[in-house]
Design an enzyme around this catalytic site. Structure first.
Site, short mmCIF file in Angstrom:
data_model
loop_
_atom_site.label_atom_id
_atom_site.label_comp_id
_atom_site.label_asym_id
_atom_site.label_seq_id
_atom_site.Cartn_x
_atom_site.Cartn_y
_atom_site.Cartn_z
NE ARG A 105 -68.13 -95.73 -20.09
CZ ARG A 105 -68.48 -96.45 -19.05
NH1 ARG A 105 -69.70 -96.39 -18.57
NH2 ARG A 105 -67.61 -97.25 -18.46
CB THR A 109 -71.30 -86.18 -18.74
OG1 THR A 109 -70.61 -86.61 -19.92
CG2 THR A 109 -70.93 -84.75 -18.43
CG ASP A 201 -62.26 -101.32 -19.67
OD1 ASP A 201 -62.15 -101.76 -20.84
OD2 ASP A 201 -62.42 -100.13 -19.42
CG ASP A 204 -58.41 -101.48 -20.17
OD1 ASP A 204 -57.85 -100.99 -21.18
OD2 ASP A 204 -58.76 -100.78 -19.20
N1 URA Z 1 -67.65 -100.96 -20.34
C1 URA Z 1 -66.91 -102.02 -19.92
O1 URA Z 1 -65.93 -102.41 -20.55
N2 URA Z 1 -67.28 -102.64 -18.79
C2 URA Z 1 -68.36 -102.28 -18.07
O2 URA Z 1 -68.66 -102.91 -17.06
C3 URA Z 1 -69.12 -101.17 -18.54
C4 URA Z 1 -68.74 -100.53 -19.67
#
Ligand code: URA
Length: 210
Positions: A105, A109, A201, A204
């Site tokens: 990502r 943007t 995340d 992670d």
């Molecule tokens: N990606 C993630 O790992 N968590 C989110 O909340 C959004 C995108």
């Protein structure tokens, strides 16, 4: 079931998802729970698989018994968090072919940028299930599905753990032919593109990188 959103409310999935959401859940348990939920979602996403019958011998007699028919499956993991779901799916679909699409990502943007793509050559002949735990903005999911369609895939489903309404809208706008399977439709995205209440995340937490 084209374009439809399927929120899979099975009690086992919901209980395990709550454990995943807890911030104190450790990497080891988070990864195990992702695999277990994936297994249960695989059961749901394959519910419409065609069956035929074959004559077999049981120890007692002959019978015509049901066996899977129709297109074989290709799983596509959206790197890297998709791999946390891929393992569970492969346990229940051991003959599936596997492809990978790598997207990151853009932090400014939030748009999806491709850095890796490896898909089975016969993807056009297969039923494709794309896996990515978090359908957030929908940019990476939509870009991954577009890439997979470009490679020839015609029959595609999308499986995630959590979806945000924004991501569902984005997917349905660009890929109305793709049914979405999720364990939960959460409230919204925050300003950083995270799903709320969410689980943080996913990459992670799966791989212990933070
Ligand atoms: N990606 C993630 O790992 N968590 C989110 O909340 C959004 C995108």
């Amino acid at each position: 079931m084209s374009g439809t959103l399927h929120v899979v409310g099975h009690p086992l999935i919901q209980h395990k998802l709550t454990q995943m959401r807890r911030k104190e859940t450790e990497t080891r348990d988070f990864r195990r729970l992702a695999r277990e939920i994936a297994l249960l979602l695989a059961y749901e996403v394959t519910r419409d698989r065609a069956l035929t019958t074959q004559e077999i011998d049981t120890p007692l007699t002959k019978m015509r018994a049901p066996v899977l028919a129709g297109k074989e499956i290709c799983l596509v993991s959206v790197l890297r968090a998709g791999n946390g779901i891929l393992d569970g799916m492969l346990e229940i679909l051991p003959s599936a072919r596997v492809g990978f699409v790598g997207l990151y990502r853009d932090p400014d943007t939030l748009a999806a940028v491709e850095y890796y793509c490896k898909l089975p050559e016969d993807i056009a002949e297969r039923e494709t299930i794309v896996v990515d735990p978090m359908l957030a903005t929908g940019h990476s999911a939509s870009a991954a599905v577009a890439r997979i369609k470009q490679a020839g895939a015609k029959s595609i489903k999308f499986v995630c753990l959590l979806a945000a309404p924004e991501g569902v809208k984005e997917m349905q706008a660009h890929h109305p032919d793709v049914a979405i399977f999720t364990a939960s439709l959460d409230s919204h995205l925050n300003d950083h593109g995270y799903i709320v209440p969410g689980l943080g995340d996913a990459g992670d937490r799966l791989f212990g990188t933070k």
